[in-house]
Design an enzyme around this catalytic site. Structure first.
Site, PDB file in Angstrom:
ATOM      1  N   ASP A  96      39.455  50.106  35.460  1.00 30.97           N
ATOM      2  CA  ASP A  96      40.884  49.970  35.156  1.00 30.97           C
ATOM      3  C   ASP A  96      41.701  50.790  36.147  1.00 30.97           C
ATOM      4  O   ASP A  96      41.518  52.010  36.243  1.00 30.97           O
ATOM      5  CB  ASP A  96      41.093  50.481  33.716  1.00 30.97           C
ATOM      6  CG  ASP A  96      42.529  50.395  33.235  1.00 30.97           C
ATOM      7  OD1 ASP A  96      43.368  49.791  33.927  1.00 30.97           O
ATOM      8  OD2 ASP A  96      42.794  50.935  32.147  1.00 30.97           O
ATOM      9  N   SER A 138      46.423  43.612  31.657  1.00 32.31           N
ATOM     10  CA  SER A 138      46.986  44.763  30.945  1.00 32.31           C
ATOM     11  C   SER A 138      48.449  44.493  30.645  1.00 32.31           C
ATOM     12  O   SER A 138      49.238  44.200  31.555  1.00 32.31           O
ATOM     13  CB  SER A 138      46.881  46.015  31.803  1.00 32.31           C
ATOM     14  OG  SER A 138      47.744  47.000  31.273  1.00 32.31           O
ATOM     15  N   MET A 171      45.158  56.509  25.473  1.00 35.10           N
ATOM     16  CA  MET A 171      45.365  57.666  26.356  1.00 35.10           C
ATOM     17  C   MET A 171      46.192  58.668  25.567  1.00 35.10           C
ATOM     18  O   MET A 171      47.379  58.891  25.849  1.00 35.10           O
ATOM     19  CB  MET A 171      46.082  57.205  27.637  1.00 35.10           C
ATOM     20  CG  MET A 171      45.164  56.427  28.557  1.00 35.10           C
ATOM     21  SD  MET A 171      46.061  55.517  29.811  1.00 35.10           S
ATOM     22  CE  MET A 171      46.305  53.980  28.936  1.00 35.10           C
ATOM     23  N   HIS A 199      43.239  50.805  24.807  1.00 35.56           N
ATOM     24  CA  HIS A 199      42.901  51.964  25.633  1.00 35.56           C
ATOM     25  C   HIS A 199      43.786  53.117  25.187  1.00 35.56           C
ATOM     26  O   HIS A 199      44.982  53.125  25.478  1.00 35.56           O
ATOM     27  CB  HIS A 199      43.148  51.570  27.103  1.00 35.56           C
ATOM     28  CG  HIS A 199      42.892  52.633  28.104  1.00 35.56           C
ATOM     29  ND1 HIS A 199      43.219  52.486  29.434  1.00 35.56           N
ATOM     30  CD2 HIS A 199      42.333  53.855  27.999  1.00 35.56           C
ATOM     31  CE1 HIS A 199      42.872  53.574  30.103  1.00 35.56           C
ATOM     32  NE2 HIS A 199      42.337  54.419  29.245  1.00 35.56           N
ATOM     33  N   MET A 239      37.932  54.875  35.027  1.00 38.54           N
ATOM     34  CA  MET A 239      39.293  54.792  35.568  1.00 38.54           C
ATOM     35  C   MET A 239      39.233  54.848  37.089  1.00 38.54           C
ATOM     36  O   MET A 239      38.581  55.724  37.673  1.00 38.54           O
ATOM     37  CB  MET A 239      40.157  55.952  35.046  1.00 38.54           C
ATOM     38  CG  MET A 239      40.502  55.887  33.572  1.00 38.54           C
ATOM     39  SD  MET A 239      41.292  54.349  33.049  1.00 38.54           S
ATOM     40  CE  MET A 239      42.807  54.358  34.018  1.00 38.54           C
ATOM     41  N   MET A 258      49.901  55.352  25.331  1.00 41.42           N
ATOM     42  CA  MET A 258      50.065  56.666  25.986  1.00 41.42           C
ATOM     43  C   MET A 258      51.009  57.529  25.159  1.00 41.42           C
ATOM     44  O   MET A 258      52.016  57.031  24.647  1.00 41.42           O
ATOM     45  CB  MET A 258      50.683  56.486  27.373  1.00 41.42           C
ATOM     46  CG  MET A 258      49.907  55.569  28.279  1.00 41.42           C
ATOM     47  SD  MET A 258      50.750  55.449  29.861  1.00 41.42           S
ATOM     48  CE  MET A 258      49.822  54.120  30.622  1.00 41.42           C
ATOM     49  N   ASP A 263      47.567  49.483  26.640  1.00 41.82           N
ATOM     50  CA  ASP A 263      47.549  50.882  27.052  1.00 41.82           C
ATOM     51  C   ASP A 263      48.467  51.730  26.187  1.00 41.82           C
ATOM     52  O   ASP A 263      49.689  51.641  26.308  1.00 41.82           O
ATOM     53  CB  ASP A 263      47.999  50.982  28.520  1.00 41.82           C
ATOM     54  CG  ASP A 263      46.973  50.389  29.461  1.00 41.82           C
ATOM     55  OD1 ASP A 263      45.855  50.913  29.511  1.00 41.82           O
ATOM     56  OD2 ASP A 263      47.298  49.384  30.134  1.00 41.82           O
ATOM     57  N   HIS A 314      44.283  43.751  27.339  1.00 42.53           N
ATOM     58  CA  HIS A 314      44.108  45.201  27.419  1.00 42.53           C
ATOM     59  C   HIS A 314      45.453  45.857  27.097  1.00 42.53           C
ATOM     60  O   HIS A 314      46.464  45.517  27.714  1.00 42.53           O
ATOM     61  CB  HIS A 314      43.641  45.548  28.835  1.00 42.53           C
ATOM     62  CG  HIS A 314      43.403  46.984  29.093  1.00 42.53           C
ATOM     63  ND1 HIS A 314      42.186  47.595  28.876  1.00 42.53           N
ATOM     64  CD2 HIS A 314      44.226  47.959  29.580  1.00 42.53           C
ATOM     65  CE1 HIS A 314      42.260  48.875  29.223  1.00 42.53           C
ATOM     66  NE2 HIS A 314      43.484  49.123  29.655  1.00 42.53           N
TER      67      HIS A 314
HETATM   68  C1  DX5 Z   1      46.839  52.960  33.677  1.00 40.51           C
HETATM   69  C2  DX5 Z   1      46.411  51.905  32.678  1.00 40.51           C
HETATM   70  C3  DX5 Z   1      46.128  50.587  33.267  1.00 40.51           C
HETATM   71  C4  DX5 Z   1      47.281  49.924  33.975  1.00 40.51           C
HETATM   72  C5  DX5 Z   1      46.683  49.252  35.167  1.00 40.51           C
HETATM   73  O1  DX5 Z   1      46.728  54.205  33.086  1.00 40.51           O
HETATM   74  O2  DX5 Z   1      45.254  52.317  31.977  1.00 40.51           O
HETATM   75  O3  DX5 Z   1      45.545  49.694  32.312  1.00 40.51           O
HETATM   76  O4  DX5 Z   1      47.965  48.973  33.220  1.00 40.51           O
HETATM   77  O5  DX5 Z   1      47.697  48.781  35.961  1.00 40.51           O
HETATM   78  P1  DX5 Z   1      47.432  48.265  37.454  1.00 40.51           P
HETATM   79  O6  DX5 Z   1      46.458  47.139  37.356  1.00 40.51           O
HETATM   80  O7  DX5 Z   1      48.786  47.867  37.892  1.00 40.51           O
HETATM   81  O8  DX5 Z   1      46.858  49.432  38.229  1.00 40.51           O
HETATM   82 ZN    ZN Z   2      44.231  50.845  30.648  1.00 40.37          ZN
END
Ligand code: DX5
Ligand code: ZN
Length: 230
Positions: A184, A20, A80, A78, A149, A49, A47, A45
């Site tokens: 994840d 990620s 969010m 992903h 998750m 947000m 993220d 991956h």
């Molecule tokens: C959290 C993200 C993850 C995050 C995971 O909301 O969706 O993808 O990067 O990070 P680690 O592996 O550090 O928990």
């Molecule tokens: Zn993620």
């Protein structure tokens, strides 16, 4: 081959560990992507947000475009974000090969999953640990990817929630064989084996890889542990 098919070819007999980028040094993003590619990552991956669905902001379209310019690896995006339907076409145009949306953000899940599929991307649905798994069950047949998750979405570096293991096992029994099960949050050398044994095909790891000095060594160790347990 369509971008959806390319992404779905990650479904091999062995589980795949996806770094990620949330834990990357954004001041050197292209270099980080190159390091991960050289370390043997099969896909990345990303993220996204919005500070609405989750209590944090990360990055949006320009960063996905920049990553796309830096690599040919499949991009697993992903989302969010609230009302993701407003941005599906733009994230596909930016280079996303798989777009995953959260059930908590959707009023018409079926329509949004169809919208993603119609772009040419693989489509995924995700749920937070606190969300009843029954909410995604009516939509499993409409998905290429189901993302469980194992932390509340929003931040890297959180502690793994064991609920993910029983959920993966439960969902593995319900989904078609060709659906990718992804997990994840809090994935590290201690937790990855349990998730792979429960049926996860895609295992996302942020801090466990990018927080280590040697991305290749971390990726290999996690991959070996996942494969040994699958
Ligand atoms: C959290 C993200 C993850 C995050 C995971 O909301 O969706 O993808 O990067 O990070 P680690 O592996 O550090 O928990
Ligand atoms: Zn993620």
């Amino acid at each position: 081959m369509s971008r959806r098919d390319q992404f779905l070819s990650l479904r091999t007999h062995q589980p795949v560990v996806l770094p990620s980028l949330l834990s990357a040094d954004f001041g050197q993003l292209a270099r980080e992507v190159e390091r991960l590619e050289q370390a043997g990552a099969a896909a990345l991956h990303l993220d996204v947000m919005d500070g609405c669905l989750v209590p944090n902001l990360s990055f949006g379209l320009p960063v996905v475009e920049a990553v796309r310019r830096s690599t040919a690896l499949p991009l697993d995006v992903h989302l969010m974000i609230c009302q993701p339907q407003r941005y599906i076409a733009q994230f596909f145009a930016a280079g996303a090969d798989c777009l995953t949306v959260h059930i908590e953000a959707l009023e018409q899940p079926r329509d949004v999953l169809r919208q993603i599929r119609d772009t040419g991307a693989a489509c995924g649905i995700s749920l937070n640990p606190a969300t009843d798994v029954a909410r995604i069950e009516p939509h499993l047949d409409e998905c290429d990817v189901v993302l469980v998750m194992s932390v509340p979405a929003g931040f890297g570096g959180q502690e793994f929630d064991e609920i993910a293991v029983s959920r993966l096992r439960h969902l593995r029994r319900l989904v078609r064989d060709d659906v990718l099960l992804e997990v994840d949050g809090g994935i590290n050398e201690v937790t990855i084996g349990r998730c792979a044994a429960a049926g996860a095909n895609l295992l996302v790891a942020g801090s466990a890889i990018l927080g280590s000095g040697d991305y290749a060594a971390a990726l290999q160790r996690l991959g070996r542990l996942a494969t040994a347990s699958s």
